[in-house]
Design a protein around this motif. Structure first.
Motif: not given
Ligand SMILES: C[S@@+](CC[C@H](N)C(=O)[O-])C[C@H]1O[C@@H](n2cnc3c(N)ncnc32)[C@H](O)[C@@H]1O
Length: 320
Positions: A216, A145, A149, A161, A222, A157
């Motif tokens: 994440e 990540v 990213y 988050n 999610d 994010m």
């Protein structure tokens, strides 16, 4: 000799409140979807001799510790433990031949031992490789990540988050400093990106970034709504679902899923009878939302805990 359960020490949060929620639980199968060190689960089983446990966790270390705790307490014979992510609850319940659940608990997030074992990379307090995987068989880690990213995705994010105010600045600093391979390096980059006056407020300046990356990596937000909806569908009439969440992003999801089940997503104006055909499947159970002051002092992890509970309706009722 040190046993795994001696090193996996996690004080169950709001235990008295959880025991009260399930005080009138019928005999049957109780689901602990986030088994951890089995602190809640062993107390619930001890209080209900006619109840058996289906315990799920995707962390193999937690499951091994839970197994020892339950065996030591003489409860192993009433427990089925499965390594799984909680979004596969319907499949696991079907594979175990369980028809419906007598009760269910989600105690979200990370356990104290996951934070406290340096090499798991969850904490800015220890220097370790960027890992943060709860399920160590998955390929995506904090390293992928943080180093993979793009700047926009990192900023998004951090906002999504962790409600991070300095998301843009932190994302830019991370991209400039890459590659970032360790928790210490990530923490230094985040601290340097935050304006000096803000660094002195609200705990460690890297706390929210570490939380955002962890959420994440483990897809925590999610998969939560679907897992909660599936669990509500599996509850027997009268059975309760209790959820302990630890930050606003989680609590918003829990509230919204429970509210949708409580109202059946009725869209009719509140002053008119329901004509949209919505059906409600649960009712809200009023409980203490937060840990007592005394618990918060004893166990700082409980400070951010928020408890929400719903009970499955015996008969599906029209909304109004
Ligand atoms: C706060 S701890 C639970 C502690 C437990 N209630 C006790 O009393 O010991 C949360 C646990 O849930 C597990 N967990 C978090 N997300 C999960 C998921 N999506 N699927 C399965 N387990 C999960 C973590 O690995 C961790 O062991």
């Amino acid at each position: 000799m040190s046993r795994m359960s001696d090193t996996f020490i996690h004080e169950p949060v709001m235990l008295d409140e959880i025991l009260s929620v399930f005080a009138d639980m019928n005999d049957g199968v109780y689901l602990d979807a986030t088994l951890g060190g089995a602190g809640h689960a062993s107390a619930v089983l001890s209080a209900h001799p006619g109840v058996s446990l289906l315990g799920i966790d995707h962390d193999d270390v937690a499951l091994a510790a839970a197994s020892l705790v339950l065996t030591d307490a003489g409860l192993g014979g009433r427990a089925t433990l499965r390594r799984a992510r909680f979004d596969s609850v319907s499949r696991v319940v079907a594979e175990e031949g369980i028809g419906s659940l007598a009760g269910a608990l989600f105690d979200l997030g990370v356990s104290s031992p996951q934070f406290d074992v340096a090499e798991r990379g969850f904490s800015y307090r220890f220097d370790a490789p960027l890992d943060m995987r709860m399920d160590r068989s998955q390929s995506i880690s904090a390293d992928s990540v943080v180093n993979g990213y793009d700047e926009y995705a990192l900023a998004d994010m951090l906002r999504r988050n962790a409600d991070e105010k300095f998301a843009g600045r932190i994302a830019r600093a991370i991209v400039t400093a890459r590659p970032i391979r360790s928790t210490t390096h990530l923490s230094e980059v985040v601290v340097s990106a935050i304006p000096a006056p803000a660094r002195r407020r609200g705990g460690h300046p890297a706390k929210r970034t570490f939380q955002a990356v962890r959420i994440e990596v483990n897809a925590e937000l999610d998969i939560l709504p679907g897992a909660l909806r599936d669990t509500i569908a599996l509850l027997a009439p009268g059975a309760c679902l209790a959820v302990l969440s630890y930050h606003s992003g989680e609590d918003r999801i829990v509230k919204s899923v429970m509210r949708a089940a409580e109202t059946g997503n009725c869209t009719c104006p509140s002053h008119l009878p329901c004509g949209c055909g919505a059906v409600r499947t649960v009712e809200r159970v009023r409980v203490s939302r937060e840990a007592t002051r005394e618990e918060q002092v004893r166990n700082p992890r409980s400070t951010s805990a928020r408890l929400r509970v719903v009970r499955k309706l015996s008969v599906v009722k029209a909304t109004k």
